[in-house]
Design a protein around this motif. Structure first.
Motif, PDB file in Angstrom:
ATOM      1  N   GLY A   1      53.069  -8.150 -22.338  1.00 15.85           N
ATOM      2  CA  GLY A   1      53.878  -9.339 -22.077  1.00 15.85           C
ATOM      3  C   GLY A   1      53.040 -10.366 -21.353  1.00 15.85           C
ATOM      4  O   GLY A   1      52.091 -10.022 -20.637  1.00 15.85           O
ATOM      5  N   ALA A   2      53.381 -11.607 -21.537  1.00 15.83           N
ATOM      6  CA  ALA A   2      52.590 -12.675 -20.936  1.00 15.83           C
ATOM      7  C   ALA A   2      52.823 -12.721 -19.432  1.00 15.83           C
ATOM      8  O   ALA A   2      53.956 -12.649 -18.961  1.00 15.83           O
TER       9      ALA A   2
ATOM     10  N   LEU B   1      52.756 -17.526  -7.165  1.00 12.60           N
ATOM     11  CA  LEU B   1      53.627 -16.427  -7.574  1.00 12.60           C
ATOM     12  C   LEU B   1      53.173 -15.937  -8.944  1.00 12.60           C
ATOM     13  O   LEU B   1      52.901 -16.748  -9.841  1.00 12.60           O
ATOM     14  N   GLU B   2      53.087 -14.619  -9.087  1.00 15.19           N
ATOM     15  CA  GLU B   2      52.733 -14.026 -10.377  1.00 15.19           C
ATOM     16  C   GLU B   2      53.832 -13.067 -10.810  1.00 15.19           C
ATOM     17  O   GLU B   2      54.324 -12.272  -9.997  1.00 15.19           O
ATOM     18  N   LEU B   3      54.223 -13.128 -12.073  1.00 16.65           N
ATOM     19  CA  LEU B   3      55.259 -12.269 -12.634  1.00 16.65           C
ATOM     20  C   LEU B   3      54.681 -11.545 -13.849  1.00 16.65           C
ATOM     21  O   LEU B   3      54.216 -12.188 -14.799  1.00 16.65           O
TER      22      LEU B   3
ATOM     23  N   LEU C   1      64.166 -14.188 -18.543  1.00 19.06           N
ATOM     24  CA  LEU C   1      63.616 -12.838 -18.549  1.00 19.06           C
ATOM     25  C   LEU C   1      64.371 -11.949 -19.526  1.00 19.06           C
ATOM     26  O   LEU C   1      65.439 -12.312 -20.029  1.00 19.06           O
ATOM     27  N   ASP C   2      63.818 -10.770 -19.798  1.00 13.94           N
ATOM     28  CA  ASP C   2      64.452  -9.811 -20.697  1.00 13.94           C
ATOM     29  C   ASP C   2      65.448  -8.952 -19.935  1.00 13.94           C
ATOM     30  O   ASP C   2      65.188  -8.563 -18.782  1.00 13.94           O
ATOM     31  N   PRO C   3      66.595  -8.613 -20.550  1.00 12.68           N
ATOM     32  CA  PRO C   3      67.567  -7.738 -19.882  1.00 12.68           C
ATOM     33  C   PRO C   3      67.011  -6.333 -19.675  1.00 12.68           C
ATOM     34  O   PRO C   3      66.163  -5.858 -20.433  1.00 12.68           O
TER      35      PRO C   3
ATOM     36  N   GLU D   1      61.815  -4.170 -16.032  1.00  9.37           N
ATOM     37  CA  GLU D   1      61.179  -4.221 -14.721  1.00  9.37           C
ATOM     38  C   GLU D   1      60.040  -5.245 -14.726  1.00  9.37           C
ATOM     39  O   GLU D   1      59.297  -5.348 -15.709  1.00  9.37           O
ATOM     40  N   TYR D   2      59.918  -5.947 -13.609  1.00 10.52           N
ATOM     41  CA  TYR D   2      58.861  -6.929 -13.441  1.00 10.52           C
ATOM     42  C   TYR D   2      58.161  -6.694 -12.104  1.00 10.52           C
ATOM     43  O   TYR D   2      58.808  -6.416 -11.094  1.00 10.52           O
TER      44      TYR D   2
END
Length: 415
Positions: A254-255, A245-247, A273-275, A278-279
């Protein structure tokens, strides 16, 4: 688990190809899947409303590819006890399903939706009732928004089994509860429509159902401001391969985060995660048997904003009532509130704007002895809104009450 160092070069190449879309799988033929239609058939629905809902469901299935090797449909009534109109394997054509829907009669009784959902989970998605293993499952629940028993736990169990849930409400019900019951995102899976306008959403809902029926679909659920859960059908086994899995944040630096999972895994939760961000997600099945294409998904976390926590109805009078609410909690304060009130039986909706510093208002000009749906919506600077609904009833007016009997007067005769 295979060592990451031995595979890093191959994985980097595969993931780069996946992100660029260079790997393409074969085009899908007619989608396969099991579609459960859950209709509120209880006494809370009028005969007219039920006939309009029945007409809409018939119109919806007419737009879908039903038949052997394609979609199968089952119809269940919500009442005092769930009733199966027909299981998945009874009708093999769209016309046969439409005829069976047209012949369905209203069951009446209580609105035990939770019981019907548990019934669906335990029986209708079993092979004995015609359900097929390994194909997508979709539930379309058409409701007036009311239920006599809890809906949340059995609905969550269905979603945990990979069922995609669409809800069509004919204009009544708790927005917060229905949003939680529908699959995420709610704006795609929850529709509020007047019973006479159901036909308007038929084609849009058809497209959403077909999207959900695509095989090997990666999807997100339980989305919060800092996490979401990913799930997918079983594509591998523990001895036939593994997943990567990649995010990746969709905008800005961002990393990139990666996670390797065994071949029998079917879900993973990304946290921290950040509020309101989008990811891009890539699921890469690495099989030692055959080549499987990567799957892609874009997920947006919720803003770090919270709506009203609780609604309290007080000072109810025949023509007025007071609405109070616990203010929106969280680091982002609401700019303002809007209170909407409309009769459950239909009619004009009253709207009152309330500044952020207040958490109550009195609504005037109401009808005596009437049930209303009250919705408090918090508006934020980002443009997002968070709402909570509750039911309120005005008491009957003094003139509608039975007159009190006049006191008896005993008159004695003088001696």
């Amino acid at each position: 688990m295979l060592p990451w160092t031995a595979l890093s070069l191959a994985l980097s190449l595969r993931l780069a190809l996946a992100r660029s879309g260079a790997e393409r799988g074969p085009l899908a033929s007619a989608p396969q899947g099991d579609l459960l239609l859950l209709l509120d058939s209880s006494a809370s629905v009028s005969h007219y409303e039920f006939s309009r809902v029945r007409e809409f469901v018939g119109q919806l299935v007419a737009l879908l590819p039903l038949g052997p090797g394609a979609l199968r449909a089952s119809l269940v009534h919500v009442g005092s006890r769930p009733h199966t109109e027909f299981p998945f394997n009874q009708h093999n054509s769209s016309q046969a399903v439409q005829d069976a829907i047209r012949a369905a009669a209203q069951r009446m009784g209580d609105t035990n939706t939770g019981l019907a959902l548990a019934y669906a989970r335990e029986q209708l998605f079993a092979e004995a009732m015609g359900a097929r293993p390994g194909v997508p499952k979709v539930l379309v629940w058409v409701t007036d928004g009311a239920s006599s028993d809890p809906v949340g736990p059995p609905m969550q169990e269905l979603k945990d089994q990979g069922v995609t849930v669409f809800i069509v409400s004919t204009g009544r019900g708790n927005l917060l509860e229905l949003s939680a019951a529908a699959s995420a995102p709610a704006q795609k899976h929850l529709h509020f429509v007047d019973v006479d306008d159901l036909h308007i959403i038929a084609r849009e809902l058809r497209g959403s159902i077909l999207d959900a029926m695509q095989p090997q679909q990666l999807y997100a659920s339980e989305v919060t401001s800092n996490s979401f859960r990913l799930a997918w059908p079983p594509l591998l086994t523990s001895d036939s391969g593994y997943y990567v899995l990649e995010l990746v944040p969709s905008a800005g630096p961002g990393a990139t985060r990666r996670q390797q999972l065994p071949g029998n895994a079917t879900d993973w939760t990304w946290a921290g995660l950040d509020p309101d961000s989008e990811y891009d997600v890539v699921l890469l099945p690495e099989s030692n048997v055959h080549l499987l294409k990567p799957q892609h998904l874009r997920v947006r976390t919720l803003p770090d904003e919270a709506g009203p926590e609780r609604i309290v109805i007080s000072h109810a009078r025949p023509h007025s009532l007071r609405v109070s609410w616990a203010p929106a909690l969280g680091p982002v304060a609401a700019l303002s509130y809007q209170v909407q009130l409309g009769p459950l039986s239909g009619g004009a909706v009253q709207r009152v704007d309330v500044p952020a510093g207040r958490n109550s208002t009195t609504l005037q000009g109401l009808a005596p002895g009437t049930a209303y749906l009250v919705t408090v919506t918090a508006a934020f600077r980002s443009g997002h809104e968070r709402a909570l609904s509750a039911k309120a009833c005005t008491p009957v007016g003094e003139r509608s009450r039975a007159p009190r009997p006049a006191p008896r007067v005993s008159v004695g005769r003088g001696g």
